[in-house]
Write a protein that holds these residues in place. Structure first.
Motif, PDB file in Angstrom:
ATOM      1  N   UNK A   1     -23.812  -5.842  31.394  1.00  0.00           N
ATOM      2  CA  UNK A   1     -23.686  -6.463  30.078  1.00  0.00           C
ATOM      3  C   UNK A   1     -25.015  -7.078  29.663  1.00  0.00           C
ATOM      4  N   UNK A   2     -25.251  -7.103  28.355  1.00  0.00           N
ATOM      5  CA  UNK A   2     -26.445  -7.751  27.837  1.00  0.00           C
ATOM      6  C   UNK A   2     -26.355  -9.248  28.089  1.00  0.00           C
ATOM      7  N   UNK A   3     -27.443  -9.840  28.538  1.00  0.00           N
ATOM      8  CA  UNK A   3     -27.434 -11.266  28.833  1.00  0.00           C
ATOM      9  C   UNK A   3     -27.252 -12.063  27.548  1.00  0.00           C
ATOM     10  N   UNK A   4     -26.330 -12.998  27.584  1.00  0.00           N
ATOM     11  CA  UNK A   4     -26.140 -13.862  26.425  1.00  0.00           C
ATOM     12  C   UNK A   4     -25.802 -15.247  26.929  1.00  0.00           C
TER      13      UNK A   4
ATOM     14  N   UNK B   1     -34.105  -9.105  30.862  1.00  0.00           N
ATOM     15  CA  UNK B   1     -33.215  -8.066  31.360  1.00  0.00           C
ATOM     16  C   UNK B   1     -33.822  -7.272  32.518  1.00  0.00           C
TER      17      UNK B   1
ATOM     18  N   UNK C   1     -24.314  -7.893  21.430  1.00  0.00           N
ATOM     19  CA  UNK C   1     -25.076  -6.669  21.200  1.00  0.00           C
ATOM     20  C   UNK C   1     -25.918  -6.716  19.939  1.00  0.00           C
ATOM     21  N   UNK C   2     -25.583  -7.661  19.070  1.00  0.00           N
ATOM     22  CA  UNK C   2     -26.288  -7.695  17.788  1.00  0.00           C
ATOM     23  C   UNK C   2     -27.674  -8.307  17.978  1.00  0.00           C
ATOM     24  N   UNK C   3     -28.686  -7.456  18.130  1.00  0.00           N
ATOM     25  CA  UNK C   3     -30.028  -8.004  18.347  1.00  0.00           C
ATOM     26  C   UNK C   3     -30.893  -7.916  17.105  1.00  0.00           C
TER      27      UNK C   3
ATOM     28  N   UNK D   1     -31.921  -7.040  23.731  1.00  0.00           N
ATOM     29  CA  UNK D   1     -31.448  -8.399  23.969  1.00  0.00           C
ATOM     30  C   UNK D   1     -32.215  -9.320  23.031  1.00  0.00           C
ATOM     31  N   UNK D   2     -31.498 -10.263  22.440  1.00  0.00           N
ATOM     32  CA  UNK D   2     -32.137 -11.182  21.496  1.00  0.00           C
ATOM     33  C   UNK D   2     -33.339 -11.884  22.103  1.00  0.00           C
ATOM     34  N   UNK D   3     -33.141 -12.443  23.288  1.00  0.00           N
ATOM     35  CA  UNK D   3     -34.197 -13.243  23.897  1.00  0.00           C
ATOM     36  C   UNK D   3     -35.405 -12.383  24.252  1.00  0.00           C
TER      37      UNK D   3
ATOM     38  N   UNK E   1     -19.166 -11.888  27.569  1.00  0.00           N
ATOM     39  CA  UNK E   1     -19.395 -10.571  26.975  1.00  0.00           C
ATOM     40  C   UNK E   1     -18.081  -9.899  26.575  1.00  0.00           C
TER      41      UNK E   1
ATOM     42  N   UNK F   1     -21.196  -9.794  19.314  1.00  0.00           N
ATOM     43  CA  UNK F   1     -22.151 -10.891  19.148  1.00  0.00           C
ATOM     44  C   UNK F   1     -23.318 -10.739  20.112  1.00  0.00           C
TER      45      UNK F   1
END
Lengths: 363, 124
Positions: free
Chosen positions: B40-43, A263, B56-58, A167-169, B48, B54
């Motif tokens: 789902x990945x948190x965004x 997460x 998933x792209x980390x 995760x980016x964050x 999602x 977008x």
């Protein structure tokens, strides 16, 4: 007085005697028997320390929330138990029965192992911490170095948590956490050196004993100016090292959601949280031991003095957390490298010069 | 000596076990009902389902500053390893040790000053 001081060592002796008589029934060879007794007693001590720490942390969480409420003119938790005292217990039960959500793209193994690694140094550091006169699991002659060395494992856990979540964050939070912990480790480690210099030993027990003069008030924080500067620098960098609020860039919720914990949920999150409070408590214990005389003090038993000092530092940390806004990243890094590190370096030289003078006036 | 480090080894053993037990316990009693959007990945601000790649792209870009701070950290950390034995033995060594350490710290302070002057400590 002596009875109160020796109550825990005496209990240890009784249990050791009892275990000894139990083990004697096994008819083992002499050295195997004594090794077995030592191992069992050590295991009991470790379990006792961990249980005690868990209780301490539960109290700490309650205290923090209650204090925050008081400072922010609220009431705070007051529903579960008298004055909300059972709130942390209720939270723990909630954590246990909460679903553990792992993102689809996360590295499952790394995601699981990260909170365990973050917890590891917190427990390992208790191996050398003295709680009172004659109350320590082991007296290593490299005590301070052990604490400093083991403390840096926590960084790995935090970074793995950020990396494994995919995760980016989380990743940004992990990177920030590593940069911050690594930067503040330097002044923290450097400020301990004047104390080692004054004692001439790295054993925490010896450091405690060196502060026992003046009716138990010969604390290193009074060794002006070296000890006082060292204490201030240590406390600030320790707060940053454990990521308390003026320095909580890694989890700044207004910028990167929750940092490396984004997460995480359920028990894994609880382990991160627990490790954070363990670490906060430990840096306060170490601060109290190195600079505030540890178990030394007039009239009261040693462990009461130590816990009192630790709680004084803890409450000061909470007060700072509630009063100050968060630093920016560049301010944070500048503070470590351009303020604390030079002060710590100068302080070491100062300590080297001042030591003969301290010796002369009987410090 | 050995028995002391034996106790430390016991501590290490318990330190691994201590976080594992609550994890196992909660694994037994907690509910397990995953679904697509839970996992789902948190965004922030993106659905999602609409932008899966977008979220998933980390592989985000990092500042080179992180690396530079790590390098400076390594320098200072190794220095500390040399400083601790010096601090322990200081009383026995006398004035000679003080002069030597001032030279040693002077070189390091010079390195810090160099990094500072070069702007490596700026977070721009």
């Amino acid at each position: 007085m002596d009875f109160l001081n020796n109550i825990f060592p005496n209990i240890y002796e009784w249990i050791a005697y009892w275990i000894q008589s139990l083990v004697a029934g096994l008819n083992l060879p002499k050295d195997a028997e004594s090794a077995l007794v030592t191992a069992i007693m050590a295991l009991l001590v470790i379990i006792a320390i961990i249980l005690w720490m868990v209780v301490m942390v539960l109290i700490l969480i309650w205290l923090e929330r209650k204090n925050a409420a008081r400072i922010q003119d609220r009431v705070g938790p007051n529903r579960v138990g008298p004055w909300g005292l059972l709130q942390p217990v209720a939270d723990t039960i909630k954590m246990f029965i909460k679903e553990d959500i792992v993102p689809e793209n996360a590295d499952r193994f790394v995601h699981t192992i990260a909170p365990m690694i973050a917890m590891l140094p917190a427990v390992l550091m208790f191996a050398v911490i003295p709680w009172g006169k004659g109350m320590f699991p082991v007296d290593l002659n490299i005590g301070v170095l052990w604490i400093v060395a083991v403390a840096s494992i926590g960084t790995i856990g935090v970074f793995l948590g950020g990396y494994g979540s995919n995760n980016k964050y989380s990743l940004l939070g992990g990177m920030r956490a590593v940069a911050q912990m690594v930067s503040y480790e330097i002044p923290q480690v450097l400020t301990i050196i004047p104390i080692v210099l004054m004692v001439g030993s790295m054993s925490l027990v010896k450091i405690n004993e060196a502060q026992s003069g003046w009716f138990g008030m010969q604390w290193f924080v009074f060794a002006f100016p070296v000890g006082t500067i060292a204490f201030v620098v240590y406390y600030l960098s320790a707060l940053a090292e454990v990521g308390r609020t003026p320095f909580d860039i890694p989890e700044g919720e207004s910028e990167i959601v929750a940092g490396y914990m984004t997460e995480y949920s359920g028990m894994k999150w609880a382990l991160f949280y627990l490790a954070e409070y363990f670490n906060f408590f430990i840096v306060c214990i170490i601060g109290a031991t190195l600079f505030l005389g540890g178990w030394n003090g007039p009239f009261l038993p040693g462990y009461v003095w130590l816990i009192g000092k630790v709680y004084a530092l803890v409450l000061l940390g909470m007060w700072i957390r509630m009063t100050w806004p968060r630093f920016r990243v560049d301010q944070l890094m500048n503070f470590a490298w351009k303020v604390l590190v030079p002060i710590a370096l100068v302080n070491i030289v100062l300590a080297g010069i001042a030591l003969p003078i301290f010796k002369m006036i009987g410090f | 000596m050995l028995d002391r480090y034996g106790i430390v080894a016991l501590f290490a053993f318990v330190a691994v076990l201590f976080p594992a037990i609550p994890l196992l316990f909660s694994w037994v009693i907690r509910p397990k009902k995953p679904n697509k959007s839970k996992r789902a990945t948190y965004e922030c601000g993106l659905e999602f389902e609409d932008f899966p790649e977008a979220a998933q792209q980390v592989w985000v870009q990092f500042r080179v500053q992180y690396f530079i701070y790590a390098l400076i950290f390594v320098v200072f950390d190794i220095e500390v390893v040399f400083l601790y034995p010096w601090a322990v033995a200081y009383n026995a060594l006398g004035l000679f040790a003080l002069v030597e350490m001032i030279i040693f710290l002077g070189i390091l302070a010079l390195a810090l000053a160099y990094a500072w002057r070069k702007g490596l400590l700026e977070w721009t």
